[in-house]
Design a protein around this motif. Structure first.
Motif, PDB file in Angstrom:
ATOM      1  N   GLY A 107     -55.192  -7.380  20.982  1.00 22.62           N
ATOM      2  CA  GLY A 107     -55.910  -6.544  20.153  1.00 22.62           C
ATOM      3  C   GLY A 107     -57.375  -6.963  19.697  1.00 22.62           C
ATOM      4  O   GLY A 107     -57.755  -8.150  19.700  1.00 22.62           O
ATOM      5  N   ASN A 108     -58.358  -5.954  19.430  1.00 23.93           N
ATOM      6  CA  ASN A 108     -59.707  -6.191  18.941  1.00 23.93           C
ATOM      7  C   ASN A 108     -60.621  -6.859  20.015  1.00 23.93           C
ATOM      8  O   ASN A 108     -61.354  -7.665  19.402  1.00 23.93           O
ATOM      9  CB  ASN A 108     -59.651  -6.839  17.531  1.00 23.93           C
ATOM     10  CG  ASN A 108     -58.907  -6.246  16.344  1.00 23.93           C
ATOM     11  OD1 ASN A 108     -59.172  -4.947  16.384  1.00 23.93           O
ATOM     12  ND2 ASN A 108     -58.009  -6.690  15.877  1.00 23.93           N
ATOM     13  N   VAL A 109     -60.179  -6.699  21.315  1.00 26.18           N
ATOM     14  CA  VAL A 109     -61.061  -7.321  22.440  1.00 26.18           C
ATOM     15  C   VAL A 109     -61.325  -6.374  23.143  1.00 26.18           C
ATOM     16  O   VAL A 109     -60.746  -5.368  23.335  1.00 26.18           O
ATOM     17  CB  VAL A 109     -60.331  -8.399  23.105  1.00 26.18           C
ATOM     18  CG1 VAL A 109     -60.763  -9.003  24.440  1.00 26.18           C
ATOM     19  CG2 VAL A 109     -59.613  -9.586  22.097  1.00 26.18           C
ATOM     20  N   GLY A 110     -62.620  -6.470  23.654  1.00 29.50           N
ATOM     21  CA  GLY A 110     -63.323  -5.765  24.505  1.00 29.50           C
ATOM     22  C   GLY A 110     -64.041  -4.311  23.821  1.00 29.50           C
ATOM     23  O   GLY A 110     -64.159  -4.142  22.597  1.00 29.50           O
ATOM     24  N   ASP A 111     -64.823  -3.699  24.660  1.00 28.87           N
ATOM     25  CA  ASP A 111     -65.654  -2.383  24.270  1.00 28.87           C
ATOM     26  C   ASP A 111     -64.485  -1.325  24.317  1.00 28.87           C
ATOM     27  O   ASP A 111     -63.297  -1.165  24.639  1.00 28.87           O
ATOM     28  CB  ASP A 111     -66.641  -2.247  25.123  1.00 28.87           C
ATOM     29  CG  ASP A 111     -67.650  -3.385  25.192  1.00 28.87           C
ATOM     30  OD1 ASP A 111     -67.890  -4.064  24.047  1.00 28.87           O
ATOM     31  OD2 ASP A 111     -68.414  -3.725  26.006  1.00 28.87           O
ATOM     32  N   ALA A 112     -65.192  -0.231  23.877  1.00 33.52           N
ATOM     33  CA  ALA A 112     -64.309   0.846  23.747  1.00 33.52           C
ATOM     34  C   ALA A 112     -63.653   1.580  25.144  1.00 33.52           C
ATOM     35  O   ALA A 112     -62.708   2.049  25.121  1.00 33.52           O
ATOM     36  CB  ALA A 112     -65.209   2.130  23.154  1.00 33.52           C
ATOM     37  N   ASP A 113     -64.515   1.480  26.265  1.00 34.49           N
ATOM     38  CA  ASP A 113     -63.841   1.748  27.543  1.00 34.49           C
ATOM     39  C   ASP A 113     -63.203   0.592  28.434  1.00 34.49           C
ATOM     40  O   ASP A 113     -62.763   0.943  29.442  1.00 34.49           O
ATOM     41  CB  ASP A 113     -65.180   2.363  28.263  1.00 34.49           C
ATOM     42  CG  ASP A 113     -65.567   3.612  27.743  1.00 34.49           C
ATOM     43  OD1 ASP A 113     -65.036   4.233  27.001  1.00 34.49           O
ATOM     44  OD2 ASP A 113     -66.906   3.830  27.853  1.00 34.49           O
ATOM     45  N   ASP A 114     -63.172  -0.684  27.819  1.00 37.84           N
ATOM     46  CA  ASP A 114     -62.661  -1.587  28.631  1.00 37.84           C
ATOM     47  C   ASP A 114     -61.240  -1.645  28.981  1.00 37.84           C
ATOM     48  O   ASP A 114     -61.001  -1.783  30.133  1.00 37.84           O
ATOM     49  CB  ASP A 114     -62.843  -2.781  27.815  1.00 37.84           C
ATOM     50  CG  ASP A 114     -64.267  -3.553  28.178  1.00 37.84           C
ATOM     51  OD1 ASP A 114     -65.083  -2.863  28.798  1.00 37.84           O
ATOM     52  OD2 ASP A 114     -64.551  -4.406  27.447  1.00 37.84           O
ATOM     53  N   LEU A 115     -60.156  -1.065  28.353  1.00 36.80           N
ATOM     54  CA  LEU A 115     -59.007  -1.016  28.558  1.00 36.80           C
ATOM     55  C   LEU A 115     -58.812   0.346  29.513  1.00 36.80           C
ATOM     56  O   LEU A 115     -58.169  -0.082  30.674  1.00 36.80           O
ATOM     57  CB  LEU A 115     -58.066  -0.379  27.392  1.00 36.80           C
ATOM     58  CG  LEU A 115     -56.583  -0.455  27.591  1.00 36.80           C
ATOM     59  CD1 LEU A 115     -55.999  -1.644  28.053  1.00 36.80           C
ATOM     60  CD2 LEU A 115     -56.004   0.129  26.292  1.00 36.80           C
ATOM     61  N   ALA A 116     -59.356   1.303  29.778  1.00 34.71           N
ATOM     62  CA  ALA A 116     -59.539   2.305  30.845  1.00 34.71           C
ATOM     63  C   ALA A 116     -60.126   1.648  31.930  1.00 34.71           C
ATOM     64  O   ALA A 116     -59.369   1.872  33.092  1.00 34.71           O
ATOM     65  CB  ALA A 116     -60.211   3.617  30.364  1.00 34.71           C
ATOM     66  N   ASN A 117     -61.016   0.964  31.876  1.00 36.09           N
ATOM     67  CA  ASN A 117     -61.762   0.329  33.138  1.00 36.09           C
ATOM     68  C   ASN A 117     -60.853  -0.373  33.936  1.00 36.09           C
ATOM     69  O   ASN A 117     -60.781  -0.647  35.047  1.00 36.09           O
ATOM     70  CB  ASN A 117     -63.137  -0.138  32.908  1.00 36.09           C
ATOM     71  CG  ASN A 117     -64.346   0.918  32.579  1.00 36.09           C
ATOM     72  OD1 ASN A 117     -64.095   2.003  32.834  1.00 36.09           O
ATOM     73  ND2 ASN A 117     -65.054   0.578  31.572  1.00 36.09           N
ATOM     74  N   VAL A 118     -59.971  -1.459  32.946  1.00 34.99           N
ATOM     75  CA  VAL A 118     -59.225  -2.267  33.641  1.00 34.99           C
ATOM     76  C   VAL A 118     -57.956  -1.523  34.388  1.00 34.99           C
ATOM     77  O   VAL A 118     -57.706  -1.943  35.532  1.00 34.99           O
ATOM     78  CB  VAL A 118     -58.490  -3.176  32.662  1.00 34.99           C
ATOM     79  CG1 VAL A 118     -57.509  -4.031  32.974  1.00 34.99           C
ATOM     80  CG2 VAL A 118     -59.826  -4.226  31.970  1.00 34.99           C
ATOM     81  N   VAL A 119     -57.579  -0.452  33.942  1.00 39.86           N
ATOM     82  CA  VAL A 119     -56.671   0.160  34.524  1.00 39.86           C
ATOM     83  C   VAL A 119     -56.938   0.792  35.762  1.00 39.86           C
ATOM     84  O   VAL A 119     -56.214   0.899  36.861  1.00 39.86           O
ATOM     85  CB  VAL A 119     -56.007   1.256  33.546  1.00 39.86           C
ATOM     86  CG1 VAL A 119     -54.758   1.992  34.132  1.00 39.86           C
ATOM     87  CG2 VAL A 119     -55.189   0.682  32.523  1.00 39.86           C
ATOM     88  N   GLU A 120     -58.084   1.321  35.788  1.00 43.72           N
ATOM     89  CA  GLU A 120     -58.718   1.865  37.040  1.00 43.72           C
ATOM     90  C   GLU A 120     -58.967   0.974  38.061  1.00 43.72           C
ATOM     91  O   GLU A 120     -58.619   1.089  39.305  1.00 43.72           O
ATOM     92  CB  GLU A 120     -59.915   2.588  36.702  1.00 43.72           C
ATOM     93  CG  GLU A 120     -59.804   3.930  35.999  1.00 43.72           C
ATOM     94  CD  GLU A 120     -61.162   4.623  35.699  1.00 43.72           C
ATOM     95  OE1 GLU A 120     -62.150   4.215  36.126  1.00 43.72           O
ATOM     96  OE2 GLU A 120     -61.166   5.718  34.956  1.00 43.72           O
TER      97      GLU A 120
END
Length: 120
Positions: A107-120
């Motif tokens: 939690g509270n790690v990364g930028d706004a798009d990081d989670l989506a980018n990791v999944v892609e």
């Protein structure tokens, strides 16, 4: 629905609402524990029915509980970081997903798009 998507070769996402509930008299701890328990139960049911190539879990406690309680992880190899502060593991043979990739997105790690980018 998640298991069906995985069975069809697609990715699936299981998530909770971002709406914060804190009227449990414990600062949200009781509700948080119930939500975590439900997420772990759903994750366990999904992997009973389908075999994802990877799992990304968001939140430190959630990530730990999904790994240990839902996936039966006791050992894993750390492969590196997918983004700063976000490790990727290869799950051990004893787990319910031996050899699968598991991304621990605290939690509270990364930028706004990081989670989506990791999944892609």
């Amino acid at each position: 629905a998640a298991a069906a998507a995985l069975g069809a070769g697609r990715s699936a996402c299981v998530f909770t609402s971002r709406r914060v509930q804190q009227d449990d008299g414990s600062g949200g701890l009781v509700i948080g524990a119930k939500v975590n328990e439900a997420l772990c139960a759903v994750a366990a049911r999904v992997v009973e029915r389908a075999t994802p190539a990877f799992v990304v879990a968001k939140g430190g406690i959630t990530s730990n509980d999904v790994a240990v309680k839902s996936l039966g992880v006791r050992r894993a190899d750390v492969l590196g970081q997918v983004v700063a502060g976000v490790p990727a593991w290869r799950l051990g043979r004893e787990s319910r997903l031996p050899g699968a990739s598991y991304v621990v997105f605290p939690g509270n790690v990364g930028d706004a798009d990081d989670l989506a980018n990791v999944v892609e």
